[in-house]
Structures are given as C-alpha cells and as structure tokens.
Design an enzyme around this catalytic site. Structure first.
Site, PDB file in Angstrom:
ATOM      1  N   GLU A 197       0.854  -1.188   0.000  1.00  0.00           N
ATOM      2  CA  GLU A 197       0.000   0.000   0.000  1.00  0.00           C
ATOM      3  C   GLU A 197       0.883   1.229   0.000  1.00  0.00           C
ATOM      4  OE1 GLU A 197      -3.743  -1.458   2.891  1.00  0.00           O
ATOM      5  OE2 GLU A 197      -2.616   0.369   3.353  1.00  0.00           O
ATOM      6  N   GLU A 216     -13.580   5.626  -0.353  1.00  0.00           N
ATOM      7  CA  GLU A 216     -14.419   4.695   0.414  1.00  0.00           C
ATOM      8  C   GLU A 216     -15.089   5.457   1.555  1.00  0.00           C
ATOM      9  OE1 GLU A 216     -12.624   0.509   0.734  1.00  0.00           O
ATOM     10  OE2 GLU A 216     -10.867   1.787   0.442  1.00  0.00           O
ATOM     11  N   LYS A 251     -15.489   4.056   5.321  1.00  0.00           N
ATOM     12  CA  LYS A 251     -14.355   3.768   6.185  1.00  0.00           C
ATOM     13  C   LYS A 251     -14.429   4.613   7.444  1.00  0.00           C
ATOM     14  CE  LYS A 251     -10.561   2.243   5.091  1.00  0.00           C
ATOM     15  NZ  LYS A 251      -9.165   1.952   4.727  1.00  0.00           N
ATOM     16  N   GLU A 293      -9.033   9.016   5.520  1.00  0.00           N
ATOM     17  CA  GLU A 293      -9.164   7.608   5.147  1.00  0.00           C
ATOM     18  C   GLU A 293     -10.194   7.399   4.037  1.00  0.00           C
ATOM     19  OE1 GLU A 293      -7.570   4.926   6.450  1.00  0.00           O
ATOM     20  OE2 GLU A 293      -6.421   5.942   8.000  1.00  0.00           O
TER      21      GLU A 293
END
Length: 333
Positions: A258, A306, A309, A315
């Site tokens: 990542e 997203e 999250k 995030e």
C-alpha cells in the site's frame, strides 16, 4: 490500513532534522477496497484495471465476485486473509486446508494469485498468530499443488525504527514476531509486504519539506553513508531492508503493498498533492531504492474513495477513480 504510525513519525522526525540541518520486473498495482457506496460491479472494476493498464490488484478478502471477474486476465493478485481468521488458521491445519480449498483451488489456473497476505497490520497479541498461520497455509497450498503462491503478511511502518535508513531495525515491540517471520520468508523465498505512507510521516513531522514526501525535492535531502535520499518513500522502504538485514533475512524482497496520498480531509490532503505523489510513485518504481536499485513492485491505495471507512476523514479520500469510473484526477500508468 495504516494502523501504526507512531514509530514512523519518529523516523520521519529524524529525517526532518536532515532536511533542516529480487523482484524481476517493475509492477504497479492498485488496491481494490469496497467500503464505499455506489461502487461499480466487480466485472466493471476489472475492466477499468485492464483499460488503464494496471497489472496487479490487492483484494482484502477472498471476494468471489472479484476473483471470477479476474479469471483469465493474468492480472497479478494479492489476496488477504482477514485478521479475524488468523487464530483459527494458526491453531488448526485443517482450517488452513479448508481456506485454501474454498478460496484458492477453485481459481487454479484461471486467476494469477501471486501472494497471500496473512493479516494486514496485525498488532498486539494477535501478532503471535501470523507465523503459524503462514506455515499452515503454506503447507495447505503445497498439498494442493499450489506451492508457487507466496505467503506473507502486510505490515505497517510502525514495526520499524531507526535513522538513517541504514540503521533500520524492527522495533522492540515488533521484533519478537517480526524476526522469525523475516527468517521464515527468507526460507520460502516470499517477499515482505509493507504498507509505506510518506503522507503520514509528513503530517506527523512539523517542518518537513513536503517536496521530500512528494518526490519533488531537488537533490539529495538525506545522506546515509554511500546512499543519497531524494525522497521519503525510498528512505522508508530502505529502513525495511535494513530491518530485514538486522534480522538475518537480508535476501527478502520488499513489495510495497500500500502507498498513496489523500485528496481531501486533512493537512496537505489535496487533489494536486495526491496526483503529484501517485504519479511520481508510478514513475519511480522502475528505479528501485538506493539500497535495492532496479524494478520493484508497489500497490497504490486505492482504486476508489471509500466513504464507509472509519477513522480520520482522510481515510475516505485515497481513491484514484470516482464511482462512475471517471478519474478523480489525471493519472497515467
């Protein structure tokens, strides 16, 4: 993702003082998270990977829809084992065999599963389950004739300490489990999967030059013996390499499982910075790092924003694409 950054902040702080005073081929993948509303179908997502020339994907659980869509594409896959399953896989070889039979064997020869990540940024007492789970899964894969799939685990920057990169080691909290994991990876030929985020090091280190984090610094920022570092990404990856060497596993490769930069939601989180970081990362992976020059594998986080999250607002804003499959910003693979 990104569960432990405290030690990484300490490393980055030391680097800020400096500012102020065997993978055979390059590969860029993109992590495919599904914690968002209105995401395209898995088949549409795989077509988006193909149309953009993205050669690898990380999925965070054995997603049957994604695996079926990946069938026949030759897109390389990292597939995670959920952290909540480590205990059973570690304690029961039969559970590991059942996991392989259910999630890997059906896709044999159709999906290019390269790595299985046994947990993501596991910490605390659960970390003791990583190695026995890896061992049981390796045995199950071998028994199923799938020994070519490499089993590893994905770790955060927080498992390492040390500055400059040549002084890198596994932290006192992590060394009890990371040292045997590293030595086991050396015995199996699998890489260590490392989540590497210059963004979090930057925001945790007041005074750091943002160019060092974005790959835009001019010239050497940190000199470490014979190695000159122009960007924080290389320094963080090489800290992992030094930690592996300190653990007696210097031959283990690092795959960056990542890395990314948020486009909104916090300090220095902007579309311009996200585009700069991710494009420069994509352009950089063919060079490798000062300690390990040459092509490397890295995965950008993430394919989509997203909104489901938890955690910090940033995030939710790591996506390269919008839910209608249009680019969040211009990016070229």
């Amino acid at each position: 993702m990104m569960a432990e950054h405290g030690a990484a902040y300490m490393l980055a702080a030391a680097m800020a003082l400096g500012v102020l005073a065997a993978i055979p081929a390059e590969s860029i993948g993109v992590c495919y998270g599904v914690n968002g509303d209105g995401l395209p179908s898995a088949s549409d997502v795989v077509e988006l990977y193909k149309s953009n020339g993205i050669s690898a994907v990380r999925i965070y659980y054995p997603d049957g829809d994604a695996l079926r869509a990946l069938s026949g594409t030759n897109i390389g896959v990292i597939m995670d084992v959920g952290n909540d399953q480590l205990g059973s896989l570690a304690s029961d070889p039969a559970a590991a065999s059942a996991w392989v039979q259910a999630n890997v064997v059906p896709y044999q020869g159709a999906v290019n599963i390269r790595y299985i990540a046994v947990g993501n940024e596991v910490s605390g007492g659960d970390a003791a389950s990583i190695l026995p789970a890896m061992q049981n899964l390796n045995s199950a894969l071998s028994a199923a004739g799938l020994g070519g799939i490499k089993v590893s685990t994905a770790v955060s920057q927080g498992v390492t300490v040390g500055y400059p990169p040549s002084k890198g080691a596994f932290s006192s909290d992590a060394s009890s489990y990371m040292t045997p994991i590293a030595q086991y990876l050396a015995s199996t030929g699998a890489p260590l999967l490392a989540n590497v985020y210059p963004y979090f090091s930057y925001v945790g280190t007041p005074g750091m030059d943002i160019g060092y984090a974005l790959f835009t610094a001019q010239g050497t920022v940190v000199q470490d013996e014979g190695n000159g570092y122009q960007n924080l990404f290389d320094a963080l990856v090489d800290t992992f390499y030094s930690a592996l060497e300190s653990a007696g596993a210097g031959g283990v490769a690092v795959v960056v499982s990542e890395s990314g930069w948020p486009s909104d939601g916090g300090t220095a989180a902007s579309v311009a910075n996200a585009q700069t970081y991710n494009q420069n990362l994509i352009n950089h992976v063919g060079q490798g790092t000062p300690k390990r020059p040459g092509a490397m594998e890295a995965f950008v986080f993430a394919m989509f924003n997203e909104d489901k999250k938890g955690g910090a607002e940033t995030e939710k804003h790591f996506g390269l694409f919008n839910t209608d499959k249009s680019p969040a910003y211009s990016i070229s693979f």
